[in-house]
Design a protein around this motif. Structure first.
Motif, PDB file in Angstrom:
ATOM      1  N   LEU A  11       0.277  -1.235  -0.209  1.00  0.00           N
ATOM      2  CA  LEU A  11      -0.016   0.064  -0.378  1.00  0.00           C
ATOM      3  C   LEU A  11       1.343   1.071  -0.139  1.00  0.00           C
ATOM      4  CD1 LEU A  11      -1.075   1.530   3.263  1.00  0.00           C
ATOM      5  CD2 LEU A  11       0.068  -1.025   3.181  1.00  0.00           C
ATOM      6  N   ALA A  12      -0.126   2.224  -0.192  1.00  0.00           N
ATOM      7  CA  ALA A  12       0.746   3.716  -0.299  1.00  0.00           C
ATOM      8  C   ALA A  12      -0.242   4.460   0.392  1.00  0.00           C
ATOM      9  CB  ALA A  12       0.683   4.092  -1.617  1.00  0.00           C
ATOM     10  N   VAL A  13       0.766   5.305   1.337  1.00  0.00           N
ATOM     11  CA  VAL A  13      -0.107   5.975   2.491  1.00  0.00           C
ATOM     12  C   VAL A  13       0.917   6.894   2.525  1.00  0.00           C
ATOM     13  CG1 VAL A  13       1.203   4.739   4.394  1.00  0.00           C
ATOM     14  CG2 VAL A  13      -0.648   5.586   4.799  1.00  0.00           C
ATOM     15  N   SER A  14      -0.063   8.437   2.859  1.00  0.00           N
ATOM     16  CA  SER A  14       0.228   9.551   3.465  1.00  0.00           C
ATOM     17  C   SER A  14       0.555   9.738   4.477  1.00  0.00           C
ATOM     18  CB  SER A  14      -0.697  10.817   2.826  1.00  0.00           C
ATOM     19  OG  SER A  14      -1.727  10.871   4.282  1.00  0.00           O
ATOM     20  N   GLU A  15       1.699  11.170   4.678  1.00  0.00           N
ATOM     21  CA  GLU A  15       2.337  11.817   6.198  1.00  0.00           C
ATOM     22  C   GLU A  15       0.736  11.413   7.778  1.00  0.00           C
ATOM     23  OE1 GLU A  15       4.668  10.820   7.472  1.00  0.00           O
ATOM     24  OE2 GLU A  15       6.637  11.914   5.911  1.00  0.00           O
ATOM     25  N   ASN A  16      -0.059  11.640   6.804  1.00  0.00           N
ATOM     26  CA  ASN A  16      -1.466  11.614   7.522  1.00  0.00           C
ATOM     27  C   ASN A  16      -2.294  10.153   7.167  1.00  0.00           C
ATOM     28  OD1 ASN A  16      -1.889  13.209   5.320  1.00  0.00           O
ATOM     29  ND2 ASN A  16      -3.830  13.712   6.163  1.00  0.00           N
ATOM     30  N   ASN A  17      -2.021   9.254   7.042  1.00  0.00           N
ATOM     31  CA  ASN A  17      -2.241   7.800   6.895  1.00  0.00           C
ATOM     32  C   ASN A  17      -3.798   8.053   6.119  1.00  0.00           C
ATOM     33  OD1 ASN A  17      -0.898   6.818   9.179  1.00  0.00           O
ATOM     34  ND2 ASN A  17      -2.693   8.046  10.504  1.00  0.00           N
ATOM     35  N   VAL A  18      -3.688   8.950   4.860  1.00  0.00           N
ATOM     36  CA  VAL A  18      -4.426   8.717   4.089  1.00  0.00           C
ATOM     37  C   VAL A  18      -4.597   7.473   2.950  1.00  0.00           C
ATOM     38  CG1 VAL A  18      -5.747   9.788   2.060  1.00  0.00           C
ATOM     39  CG2 VAL A  18      -6.284  10.822   4.663  1.00  0.00           C
ATOM     40  N   ILE A  19      -5.198   6.568   1.902  1.00  0.00           N
ATOM     41  CA  ILE A  19      -4.587   5.793   1.576  1.00  0.00           C
ATOM     42  C   ILE A  19      -5.610   5.563   0.091  1.00  0.00           C
ATOM     43  CG2 ILE A  19      -3.727   3.975   2.607  1.00  0.00           C
ATOM     44  CD1 ILE A  19      -6.296   2.644   1.938  1.00  0.00           C
ATOM     45  N   GLY A  20      -7.193   6.549   0.350  1.00  0.00           N
ATOM     46  CA  GLY A  20      -8.474   6.696  -0.713  1.00  0.00           C
ATOM     47  C   GLY A  20      -8.569   8.029  -0.399  1.00  0.00           C
ATOM     48  N   SER A  21      -9.161   8.121  -2.017  1.00  0.00           N
ATOM     49  CA  SER A  21     -10.504   9.606  -1.512  1.00  0.00           C
ATOM     50  C   SER A  21     -11.341   9.029  -3.573  1.00  0.00           C
ATOM     51  CB  SER A  21      -9.684  10.764  -1.947  1.00  0.00           C
ATOM     52  OG  SER A  21      -9.976  12.079  -1.458  1.00  0.00           O
ATOM     53  N   ASP A  22     -12.506   9.378  -2.587  1.00  0.00           N
ATOM     54  CA  ASP A  22     -13.847   8.980  -3.813  1.00  0.00           C
ATOM     55  C   ASP A  22     -13.416   7.956  -4.868  1.00  0.00           C
ATOM     56  OD1 ASP A  22     -16.486  10.413  -4.565  1.00  0.00           O
ATOM     57  OD2 ASP A  22     -15.103  11.946  -6.049  1.00  0.00           O
ATOM     58  N   GLY A  23     -12.970   6.976  -4.074  1.00  0.00           N
ATOM     59  CA  GLY A  23     -12.993   5.587  -4.867  1.00  0.00           C
ATOM     60  C   GLY A  23     -11.972   5.546  -5.683  1.00  0.00           C
ATOM     61  N   ASP A  24     -10.807   6.841  -5.197  1.00  0.00           N
ATOM     62  CA  ASP A  24      -9.214   6.204  -5.980  1.00  0.00           C
ATOM     63  C   ASP A  24      -8.183   7.006  -5.154  1.00  0.00           C
ATOM     64  OD1 ASP A  24      -8.293   6.284  -8.203  1.00  0.00           O
ATOM     65  OD2 ASP A  24      -9.203   7.919  -9.802  1.00  0.00           O
ATOM     66  N   LEU A  25      -6.810   6.851  -5.886  1.00  0.00           N
ATOM     67  CA  LEU A  25      -5.562   7.190  -5.033  1.00  0.00           C
ATOM     68  C   LEU A  25      -5.828   8.783  -5.240  1.00  0.00           C
ATOM     69  CD1 LEU A  25      -3.972   4.674  -6.834  1.00  0.00           C
ATOM     70  CD2 LEU A  25      -5.257   4.193  -4.820  1.00  0.00           C
ATOM     71  N   PRO A  26      -5.273   9.639  -4.672  1.00  0.00           N
ATOM     72  CA  PRO A  26      -5.587  10.668  -4.170  1.00  0.00           C
ATOM     73  C   PRO A  26      -3.913  11.516  -4.745  1.00  0.00           C
ATOM     74  CG  PRO A  26      -5.041   9.819  -1.952  1.00  0.00           C
ATOM     75  CD  PRO A  26      -5.201   8.947  -2.652  1.00  0.00           C
ATOM     76  N   TRP A  27      -2.868  10.679  -5.744  1.00  0.00           N
ATOM     77  CA  TRP A  27      -1.929  11.179  -5.939  1.00  0.00           C
ATOM     78  C   TRP A  27      -1.609  10.740  -7.902  1.00  0.00           C
ATOM     79  CZ3 TRP A  27      -1.696   9.095  -0.742  1.00  0.00           C
ATOM     80  CH2 TRP A  27      -1.990   8.177  -0.629  1.00  0.00           C
ATOM     81  N   ARG A  28      -1.046  11.126  -7.690  1.00  0.00           N
ATOM     82  CA  ARG A  28      -0.210  10.537  -8.882  1.00  0.00           C
ATOM     83  C   ARG A  28       1.300  10.093  -8.359  1.00  0.00           C
ATOM     84  NH1 ARG A  28       1.824  13.351 -14.288  1.00  0.00           N
ATOM     85  NH2 ARG A  28       2.583  14.079 -12.399  1.00  0.00           N
ATOM     86  N   LEU A  29       1.640   8.376  -8.942  1.00  0.00           N
ATOM     87  CA  LEU A  29       3.089   8.182  -8.925  1.00  0.00           C
ATOM     88  C   LEU A  29       3.267   7.610  -9.644  1.00  0.00           C
ATOM     89  CD1 LEU A  29       2.699   8.187  -4.854  1.00  0.00           C
ATOM     90  CD2 LEU A  29       3.439   9.955  -5.808  1.00  0.00           C
ATOM     91  N   SER A  30       3.932   7.406 -10.488  1.00  0.00           N
ATOM     92  CA  SER A  30       4.268   6.647 -11.390  1.00  0.00           C
ATOM     93  C   SER A  30       4.957   5.141 -11.196  1.00  0.00           C
ATOM     94  CB  SER A  30       4.869   7.500 -13.025  1.00  0.00           C
ATOM     95  OG  SER A  30       5.412   6.801 -13.490  1.00  0.00           O
ATOM     96  N   ASN A  31       6.471   5.885 -10.107  1.00  0.00           N
ATOM     97  CA  ASN A  31       7.636   4.874  -9.635  1.00  0.00           C
ATOM     98  C   ASN A  31       6.485   4.094  -8.790  1.00  0.00           C
ATOM     99  OD1 ASN A  31       9.858   4.886  -9.552  1.00  0.00           O
ATOM    100  ND2 ASN A  31       9.906   6.128  -7.144  1.00  0.00           N
ATOM    101  N   ASP A  32       5.102   4.721  -7.547  1.00  0.00           N
ATOM    102  CA  ASP A  32       4.898   3.449  -7.165  1.00  0.00           C
ATOM    103  C   ASP A  32       3.917   2.510  -7.694  1.00  0.00           C
ATOM    104  OD1 ASP A  32       4.334   2.237  -4.292  1.00  0.00           O
ATOM    105  OD2 ASP A  32       2.498   3.169  -4.786  1.00  0.00           O
ATOM    106  N   LEU A  33       3.610   2.181  -9.001  1.00  0.00           N
ATOM    107  CA  LEU A  33       2.348   1.756 -10.403  1.00  0.00           C
ATOM    108  C   LEU A  33       4.224   0.651  -9.902  1.00  0.00           C
ATOM    109  CD1 LEU A  33       0.256   4.226 -12.437  1.00  0.00           C
ATOM    110  CD2 LEU A  33      -0.302   2.716 -10.101  1.00  0.00           C
TER     111      LEU A  33
END
Ligand SMILES: NC(=O)c1ccc[n+]([C@@H]2O[C@H](COP(=O)([O-])OP(=O)(O)OC[C@H]3O[C@@H](n4cnc5c(N)ncnc54)[C@H](OP(=O)(O)O)[C@@H]3O)[C@@H](O)[C@H]2O)c1
Length: 173
Positions: A11-33
């Motif tokens: 999983l990918a998680v923000s500093e404030n523990n967010v993993i999702g927003s509105d049924g999607d990922l809240p960022w674009r991270l090609s490296n993480d894909l």
């Protein structure tokens, strides 16, 4: 462990523990894909029905096992399970057939919680930002985990935020 297989969550998680927003990922991270692909390829992947429906399509060379409480759910030809135990049984059989020894739990929030006691290893991408979301993970009790890998990456043209790849193994005693 489940029937000789390591059970891992990715999983990918923000500093404030967010993993999702509105049924999607809240960022674009090609490296993480790319990191996700590298660490899931050929392995069975267990996911919640909502995460399955959020995927852009079926990811090649990985069995998608969908967890839902709806026994009539049609998974577009992919195996469907209605309990955690059933999902693990399907995954263990798939791992055995493919001669791999790791089962991947790929989310989302409900599924990471459901499997928390089963997880031996986390592939955890820390996304170095705080943002709004509606799906959360953790925080993990770091004292129970041993870090075996860390790699830091900067923001780039294809990566919205700096991020760190970590692998964490459950301490045994
Ligand atoms: N950042 C990351 O690494 C990452 C990874 C994956 C997903 N996500 C994000 O997370 C969000 C989705 O997560 P979510 O928590 O809303 O949903 P989810 O965990 O993907 O799926 C939830 C669904 O799983 C099924 N389920 C849950 N517990 C179950 C149980 N005990 N037995 C049988 N089925 C069960 C239910 O399906 P039914 O309603 O059909 O019964 C439930 O609605 C999205 O925003 C997605 O983009 C982020």
């Amino acid at each position: 462990m489940f029937k000789g297989n390591i059970v891992s969550a990715i999983l990918a998680v923000s500093e404030n523990n967010v993993i999702g927003s509105d049924g999607d990922l809240p960022w674009r991270l090609s490296n993480d894909l790319k990191w996700f692909k590298k660490n899931t390829l050929n392995k069975p992947m267990i996911m919640g029905r909502k995460t399955f429906q959020s995927l852009p399509g079926i990811l090649p060379n990985r069995t998608h096992i969908i967890l839902t409480r709806d026994p009539s759910f049609q998974g577009e030809g992919n195996p469907v399970a209605t309990t955690m135990e059933q999902a693990l049984e399907i995954a263990a059989k798939d791992a055995n057939e493919k001669s791999v020894s790791e089962i991947m739990i790929i989310g989302g929030g409900e599924i990471y919680k459901l499997f928390a006691d089963q997880i031996d290893r986390y592939y955890l991408t820390r996304v170095h930002t705080e943002l709004d979301g509606d799906t959360f993970f953790g925080p993990l009790a770091e004292a129970s985990w041993r870090e075996t890998f860390q790699e830091v990456h900067r923001t780039s043209e294809r990566d919205d935020f700096p991020h760190t790849f970590r692998i964490l193994e459950r301490k045994t005693e």
